[in-house]
Design a protein around this motif. Structure first.
Motif, PDB file in Angstrom:
ATOM      1  N   THR A  29       3.300   6.662  -9.564  1.00 53.46           N
ATOM      2  CA  THR A  29       3.424   7.492 -10.750  1.00 53.46           C
ATOM      3  C   THR A  29       4.008   8.838 -10.356  1.00 53.46           C
ATOM      4  O   THR A  29       3.473   9.515  -9.468  1.00 53.46           O
ATOM      5  CB  THR A  29       2.065   7.698 -11.433  1.00 53.46           C
ATOM      6  N   VAL A  30       5.104   9.204 -11.007  1.00 54.44           N
ATOM      7  CA  VAL A  30       5.787  10.462 -10.720  1.00 54.44           C
ATOM      8  C   VAL A  30       5.664  11.356 -11.949  1.00 54.44           C
ATOM      9  O   VAL A  30       6.152  11.001 -13.030  1.00 54.44           O
ATOM     10  CB  VAL A  30       7.261  10.237 -10.363  1.00 54.44           C
ATOM     11  N   SER A  31       5.021  12.490 -11.781  1.00 55.05           N
ATOM     12  CA  SER A  31       4.829  13.414 -12.898  1.00 55.05           C
ATOM     13  C   SER A  31       5.955  14.445 -12.931  1.00 55.05           C
ATOM     14  O   SER A  31       6.503  14.824 -11.892  1.00 55.05           O
ATOM     15  CB  SER A  31       3.484  14.116 -12.767  1.00 55.05           C
ATOM     16  N   SER A  32       6.277  14.876 -14.140  1.00 49.70           N
ATOM     17  CA  SER A  32       7.374  15.847 -14.296  1.00 49.70           C
ATOM     18  C   SER A  32       6.864  17.273 -14.227  1.00 49.70           C
ATOM     19  O   SER A  32       5.695  17.544 -14.210  1.00 49.70           O
ATOM     20  CB  SER A  32       8.069  15.617 -15.637  1.00 49.70           C
ATOM     21  N   LEU A  88      11.689  11.859  -5.631  1.00 54.18           N
ATOM     22  CA  LEU A  88      11.200  10.983  -6.700  1.00 54.18           C
ATOM     23  C   LEU A  88      11.381  11.612  -8.069  1.00 54.18           C
ATOM     24  O   LEU A  88      11.280  12.841  -8.234  1.00 54.18           O
ATOM     25  CB  LEU A  88       9.741  10.632  -6.453  1.00 54.18           C
ATOM     26  N   LYS A  89      11.657  10.737  -9.042  1.00 56.55           N
ATOM     27  CA  LYS A  89      11.876  11.153 -10.425  1.00 56.55           C
ATOM     28  C   LYS A  89      10.845  10.471 -11.324  1.00 56.55           C
ATOM     29  O   LYS A  89      10.339   9.396 -10.980  1.00 56.55           O
ATOM     30  CB  LYS A  89      13.283  10.749 -10.869  1.00 56.55           C
ATOM     31  N   PRO A  90      10.562  11.036 -12.476  1.00 59.94           N
ATOM     32  CA  PRO A  90       9.617  10.371 -13.390  1.00 59.94           C
ATOM     33  C   PRO A  90      10.033   8.945 -13.725  1.00 59.94           C
ATOM     34  O   PRO A  90       9.163   8.079 -13.901  1.00 59.94           O
ATOM     35  CB  PRO A  90       9.641  11.283 -14.617  1.00 59.94           C
ATOM     36  N   GLU A  91      11.324   8.670 -13.783  1.00 56.64           N
ATOM     37  CA  GLU A  91      11.782   7.321 -14.097  1.00 56.64           C
ATOM     38  C   GLU A  91      11.547   6.326 -12.966  1.00 56.64           C
ATOM     39  O   GLU A  91      11.774   5.123 -13.136  1.00 56.64           O
ATOM     40  CB  GLU A  91      13.268   7.319 -14.489  1.00 56.64           C
ATOM     41  N   ASP A  92      11.097   6.797 -11.816  1.00 58.77           N
ATOM     42  CA  ASP A  92      10.713   5.893 -10.725  1.00 58.77           C
ATOM     43  C   ASP A  92       9.291   5.355 -10.920  1.00 58.77           C
ATOM     44  O   ASP A  92       8.852   4.486 -10.156  1.00 58.77           O
ATOM     45  CB  ASP A  92      10.780   6.610  -9.378  1.00 58.77           C
ATOM     46  N   THR A  93       8.591   5.843 -11.918  1.00 63.08           N
ATOM     47  CA  THR A  93       7.227   5.385 -12.177  1.00 63.08           C
ATOM     48  C   THR A  93       7.224   3.901 -12.515  1.00 63.08           C
ATOM     49  O   THR A  93       7.942   3.445 -13.402  1.00 63.08           O
ATOM     50  CB  THR A  93       6.611   6.185 -13.336  1.00 63.08           C
ATOM     51  N   ALA A  94       6.431   3.139 -11.774  1.00 61.79           N
ATOM     52  CA  ALA A  94       6.370   1.684 -11.946  1.00 61.79           C
ATOM     53  C   ALA A  94       5.355   1.108 -10.972  1.00 61.79           C
ATOM     54  O   ALA A  94       4.866   1.817 -10.080  1.00 61.79           O
ATOM     55  CB  ALA A  94       7.737   1.054 -11.678  1.00 61.79           C
ATOM     56  N   VAL A  95       5.070  -0.162 -11.150  1.00 59.77           N
ATOM     57  CA  VAL A  95       4.366  -0.919 -10.114  1.00 59.77           C
ATOM     58  C   VAL A  95       5.425  -1.473  -9.175  1.00 59.77           C
ATOM     59  O   VAL A  95       6.392  -2.088  -9.623  1.00 59.77           O
ATOM     60  CB  VAL A  95       3.523  -2.055 -10.708  1.00 59.77           C
ATOM     61  N   SER A 114       0.853  -1.187   0.000  1.00 58.86           N
ATOM     62  CA  SER A 114       0.000   0.000   0.000  1.00 58.86           C
ATOM     63  C   SER A 114       0.888   1.235   0.000  1.00 58.86           C
ATOM     64  O   SER A 114       2.101   1.144   0.220  1.00 58.86           O
ATOM     65  CB  SER A 114      -0.928   0.007   1.214  1.00 58.86           C
ATOM     66  N   GLY A 115       0.267   2.387  -0.248  1.00 67.03           N
ATOM     67  CA  GLY A 115       0.992   3.645  -0.173  1.00 67.03           C
ATOM     68  C   GLY A 115       1.364   4.257  -1.506  1.00 67.03           C
ATOM     69  O   GLY A 115       1.925   5.352  -1.547  1.00 67.03           O
ATOM     70  N   GLY A 116       1.077   3.558  -2.586  1.00 67.29           N
ATOM     71  CA  GLY A 116       1.380   4.114  -3.894  1.00 67.29           C
ATOM     72  C   GLY A 116       0.448   5.259  -4.238  1.00 67.29           C
ATOM     73  O   GLY A 116      -0.522   5.535  -3.523  1.00 67.29           O
ATOM     74  N   GLY A 117       0.758   5.951  -5.335  1.00 68.34           N
ATOM     75  CA  GLY A 117      -0.084   7.055  -5.755  1.00 68.34           C
ATOM     76  C   GLY A 117       0.618   7.914  -6.779  1.00 68.34           C
ATOM     77  O   GLY A 117       1.646   7.531  -7.338  1.00 68.34           O
ATOM     78  N   LEU A 118       0.043   9.083  -7.004  1.00 71.01           N
ATOM     79  CA  LEU A 118       0.580  10.055  -7.953  1.00 71.01           C
ATOM     80  C   LEU A 118       1.274  11.166  -7.182  1.00 71.01           C
ATOM     81  O   LEU A 118       0.693  11.732  -6.242  1.00 71.01           O
ATOM     82  CB  LEU A 118      -0.550  10.623  -8.800  1.00 71.01           C
ATOM     83  N   VAL A 119       2.493  11.484  -7.566  1.00 64.45           N
ATOM     84  CA  VAL A 119       3.264  12.515  -6.883  1.00 64.45           C
ATOM     85  C   VAL A 119       4.076  13.284  -7.916  1.00 64.45           C
ATOM     86  O   VAL A 119       4.448  12.726  -8.962  1.00 64.45           O
ATOM     87  CB  VAL A 119       4.166  11.886  -5.800  1.00 64.45           C
ATOM     88  N   GLN A 120       4.349  14.532  -7.633  1.00 67.12           N
ATOM     89  CA  GLN A 120       5.185  15.326  -8.530  1.00 67.12           C
ATOM     90  C   GLN A 120       6.659  14.993  -8.321  1.00 67.12           C
ATOM     91  O   GLN A 120       7.065  14.551  -7.231  1.00 67.12           O
ATOM     92  CB  GLN A 120       4.953  16.814  -8.286  1.00 67.12           C
TER      93      GLN A 120
END
Length: 122
Positions: free
Chosen positions: A119-122, A86-93, A7-13
């Motif tokens: 999910t990490v947005s740029s 966090l970086k956009p390249e960290d985006t993953a399951v 748990s704890g995932g989500g969308l972050v800048q």
């Protein structure tokens, strides 16, 4: 046997932080090393971090070293992955996995959670 739930995932800048949790059921949790892995679309599952049974030893992939920290609380049957900068390249399951060995190799792990999306947005 052990069951794992992330748990704890989500969308972050980009530049933000998240803390993932891996909650385990079963009284044998303290017998297992726990690893975190991640898989981006179209890519292989990559090692992120691992922690040994007592929590005294950890190892982090070079790509996350200095930004991510794995820890565990055996009293709560939970392992955490604190992710900073966090970086956009960290985006993953992101998946947690359990094994009796302290290992970075995914196919060595016997038990896996269902994963949580980061999910990490740029």
């Amino acid at each position: 046997q052990v069951q794992l739930v992330e748990s704890g995932g989500g969308l972050v800048q980009a530049g933000g932080s998240l803390r993932l949790s891996c909650a385990a059921s079963g009284r044998t949790f303290s017998r297992y090393a726990i690893g975190w892995f991640r898989q981006a679309p179209g890519k292989e599952r990559d090692f992120v971090a691992v922690i040994n049974i007592s929590g005294s030893s950890t190892w982090h992939a070079d790509s996350v070293k200095g930004r991510f920290t794995i820890s565990r609380d055996n009293a709560r049957n939970t392992v955490y992955l604190q992710m900073n900068s966090l970086k956009p390249e960290d985006t993953a399951v992101y998946y947690c996995a359990a094994d009796t060995l302290f290992t970075v190799t995914a196919h060595n792990y016997d038990y896996w959670g269902q994963g949580t999306q980061v999910t990490v947005s740029s």
